[in-house]
Design a protein around this motif. Structure first.
Motif, PDB file in Angstrom:
ATOM      1  N   LEU A  10       0.805  -1.215   0.000  1.00 53.06           N
ATOM      2  CA  LEU A  10       0.000   0.000   0.000  1.00 53.06           C
ATOM      3  C   LEU A  10       0.841   1.269   0.000  1.00 53.06           C
ATOM      4  CD1 LEU A  10      -2.772  -1.055   2.545  1.00 53.06           C
ATOM      5  CD2 LEU A  10      -2.953  -0.962   0.057  1.00 53.06           C
ATOM      6  N   LEU A  11       2.016   1.226   0.626  1.00 55.72           N
ATOM      7  CA  LEU A  11       2.858   2.413   0.714  1.00 55.72           C
ATOM      8  C   LEU A  11       3.278   2.949  -0.660  1.00 55.72           C
ATOM      9  CD1 LEU A  11       4.305   4.486   2.456  1.00 55.72           C
ATOM     10  CD2 LEU A  11       6.241   2.901   2.646  1.00 55.72           C
ATOM     11  N   PRO A  12       3.734   2.094  -1.602  1.00 51.97           N
ATOM     12  CA  PRO A  12       4.092   2.625  -2.927  1.00 51.97           C
ATOM     13  C   PRO A  12       2.937   3.338  -3.617  1.00 51.97           C
ATOM     14  CG  PRO A  12       4.958   0.410  -2.655  1.00 51.97           C
ATOM     15  CD  PRO A  12       4.050   0.658  -1.489  1.00 51.97           C
ATOM     16  N   MET A  13       1.719   2.852  -3.416  1.00 51.68           N
ATOM     17  CA  MET A  13       0.553   3.501  -4.032  1.00 51.68           C
ATOM     18  C   MET A  13       0.353   4.900  -3.468  1.00 51.68           C
ATOM     19  SD  MET A  13      -2.129   0.368  -4.068  1.00 51.68           S
ATOM     20  CE  MET A  13      -1.499  -1.281  -4.339  1.00 51.68           C
ATOM     21  N   LEU A  14       0.519   5.026  -2.161  1.00 55.18           N
ATOM     22  CA  LEU A  14       0.397   6.333  -1.528  1.00 55.18           C
ATOM     23  C   LEU A  14       1.451   7.288  -2.064  1.00 55.18           C
ATOM     24  CD1 LEU A  14      -0.840   8.208   0.600  1.00 55.18           C
ATOM     25  CD2 LEU A  14       0.747   7.199   2.273  1.00 55.18           C
ATOM     26  N   VAL A  15       2.679   6.795  -2.196  1.00 47.52           N
ATOM     27  CA  VAL A  15       3.773   7.630  -2.709  1.00 47.52           C
ATOM     28  C   VAL A  15       3.482   8.087  -4.133  1.00 47.52           C
ATOM     29  CG1 VAL A  15       6.201   7.634  -3.387  1.00 47.52           C
ATOM     30  CG2 VAL A  15       5.513   6.591  -1.212  1.00 47.52           C
ATOM     31  N   PHE A  16       3.078   7.171  -4.996  1.00 49.65           N
ATOM     32  CA  PHE A  16       2.802   7.530  -6.390  1.00 49.65           C
ATOM     33  C   PHE A  16       1.589   8.455  -6.501  1.00 49.65           C
ATOM     34  CE2 PHE A  16       5.247   3.586  -7.438  1.00 49.65           C
ATOM     35  CZ  PHE A  16       6.247   4.224  -8.163  1.00 49.65           C
ATOM     36  N   GLY A  17       0.610   8.247  -5.637  1.00 50.77           N
ATOM     37  CA  GLY A  17      -0.546   9.137  -5.638  1.00 50.77           C
ATOM     38  C   GLY A  17      -0.167  10.555  -5.275  1.00 50.77           C
ATOM     39  N   VAL A  18       0.677  10.703  -4.269  1.00 50.64           N
ATOM     40  CA  VAL A  18       1.137  12.035  -3.849  1.00 50.64           C
ATOM     41  C   VAL A  18       1.989  12.685  -4.942  1.00 50.64           C
ATOM     42  CG1 VAL A  18       2.595  13.276  -2.210  1.00 50.64           C
ATOM     43  CG2 VAL A  18       1.009  11.518  -1.389  1.00 50.64           C
ATOM     44  N   LEU A  19       2.892  11.912  -5.545  1.00 52.13           N
ATOM     45  CA  LEU A  19       3.736  12.451  -6.617  1.00 52.13           C
ATOM     46  C   LEU A  19       2.896  12.899  -7.816  1.00 52.13           C
ATOM     47  CD1 LEU A  19       6.741   9.931  -6.573  1.00 52.13           C
ATOM     48  CD2 LEU A  19       6.732  12.313  -5.769  1.00 52.13           C
ATOM     49  N   PRO A  90       9.197  14.417 -15.971  1.00 47.67           N
ATOM     50  CA  PRO A  90      10.274  14.351 -14.961  1.00 47.67           C
ATOM     51  C   PRO A  90      10.811  12.940 -14.756  1.00 47.67           C
ATOM     52  CG  PRO A  90       8.437  15.690 -14.174  1.00 47.67           C
ATOM     53  CD  PRO A  90       7.958  14.984 -15.403  1.00 47.67           C
ATOM     54  N   LEU A  91       9.924  11.950 -14.769  1.00 48.27           N
ATOM     55  CA  LEU A  91      10.355  10.560 -14.591  1.00 48.27           C
ATOM     56  C   LEU A  91      11.210  10.105 -15.763  1.00 48.27           C
ATOM     57  CD1 LEU A  91      10.234   7.834 -13.102  1.00 48.27           C
ATOM     58  CD2 LEU A  91       8.101   7.351 -14.331  1.00 48.27           C
ATOM     59  N   LEU A  92      10.817  10.475 -16.978  1.00 45.17           N
ATOM     60  CA  LEU A  92      11.563  10.050 -18.160  1.00 45.17           C
ATOM     61  C   LEU A  92      12.915  10.745 -18.252  1.00 45.17           C
ATOM     62  CD1 LEU A  92       8.675   9.900 -20.786  1.00 45.17           C
ATOM     63  CD2 LEU A  92       9.751   8.002 -19.555  1.00 45.17           C
ATOM     64  N   ARG A  93      12.996  11.974 -17.742  1.00 42.69           N
ATOM     65  CA  ARG A  93      14.303  12.652 -17.704  1.00 42.69           C
ATOM     66  C   ARG A  93      15.227  11.975 -16.702  1.00 42.69           C
ATOM     67  NH1 ARG A  93      11.214  17.546 -18.348  1.00 42.69           N
ATOM     68  NH2 ARG A  93      11.092  17.780 -16.073  1.00 42.69           N
TER      69      ARG A  93
END
Length: 286
Positions: A10-19, A90-93
């Motif tokens: 669940l933590l990675p989902m929270l991180v990606f949601g915030v990002l 930003p991710l692709l850079r």
């Protein structure tokens, strides 16, 4: 009713949601419907992984299969629908090699290998009995699921040859690859995953029926998604044909020389509006 709590998942989902939210604060170009798709994908994954289904997935194979389809097929699909080029920039850079997954052959091969490797009995049952391995399994299923849909629906550049005809073939290839396992589960009399024996006994279902149910769920879900994607492709092809014709007529009316293949590439890449503005600005300079 017992529910599951899996912080490793669940933590990675929270991180990606915030990002995702932070990135869109600085953008005005992301359509609202895409944002809803992205958040719906995260919510679907979170609810699936913290619901009674997650508990049942440790006891019955069909429940585990349904869990995987919800997070790695439908959830990943919604995530991809929520992405745009500016959102991913930003991710692709930072990680430019991720662009390789815009190529359908690379994405399909990677997804297929990951899909079948994790369904080997030793790895699949290891994920059921070990939380860390289970979290890794789900992370890779979702990651390669996103890559698989990204090559079809995402904003990454795609090969010029990957038109609507090849996209139909891509969808069919995905479903055929999944159908091989689905049919094996549906008709096999051998017990492929004995790890579920205790849960099957507690729920009064045989291993054969449990496996058959898992295969049937795969077939039904795959058929529904395939029909919806074919409908999307049909509408997309009709819209692109109309947009190409409009751009050709606009260029001719404004006296702007614009090759038909250039118009087709722009429309296929979703840059028809940008080309329209270029035609109008070029005409204004003449």
């Amino acid at each position: 009713m017992e529910i599951e709590f899996a912080p490793l998942q669940l933590l990675p989902m929270l991180v990606f949601g915030v990002l995702y939210w932070l990135r869109n604060r600085s953008l005005t170009s992301t359509p609202t419907w895409r944002k809803w798709c992205f958040y719906a994908g995260l919510v679907l994954m979170a609810l699936t992984l913290s619901s009674p289904l997650a508990v049942l997935s440790e006891e019955l194979f069909w429940a585990h299969m349904l869990e995987h389809l919800l997070i790695a097929d439908l959830g990943a699909l919604l995530i991809v629908l929520g992405l745009t080029g500016p959102v991913l920039a930003p991710l692709l850079r930072a990680v430019p090699w991720l662009r390789v997954f815009g190529h359908p052959v690379v994405a399909l091969v990677a997804w297929t290998v990951n899909f079948y490797v994790w369904h080997l009995p030793a790895l699949y049952q290891g994920a059921v009995s070990n939380d860390a391995v289970h979290a890794l399994q789900h992370m890779l299923f979702v990651s390669f699921g996103i890559a698989m849909w990204m090559a079809l629906l995402g904003p990454l550049p795609k090969p010029a040859w990957f038109g609507n005809g090849w996209k139909i073939g891509y969808i069919l290839a995905i479903r055929m690859i999944g159908s091989v396992l689905a049919n094996a589960l549906l008709w096999s009399s051998a017990v492929l995953y004995p790890q579920y024996a205790r849960g099957q006994a507690e729920h009064g279902i045989s291993a054969a029926n449990d496996q058959s149910a898992a295969g049937a769920i795969m077939m039904v879900e795959g058929s529904i998604v395939t029909i919806l994607l074919f409908g999307w492709l049909f509408l997309k092809a009709a819209r692109e044909s109309e947009e190409r014709q409009e751009l050709q007529e606009l260029a001719a009316a404004r006296g702007v020389e614009m090759p038909a293949d250039r118009i087709a590439r722009a429309v296929s890449a979703g840059r028809g509006d940008a080309l329209r503005e270029r035609i109008l600005s070029t005409a204004g300079l003449d």
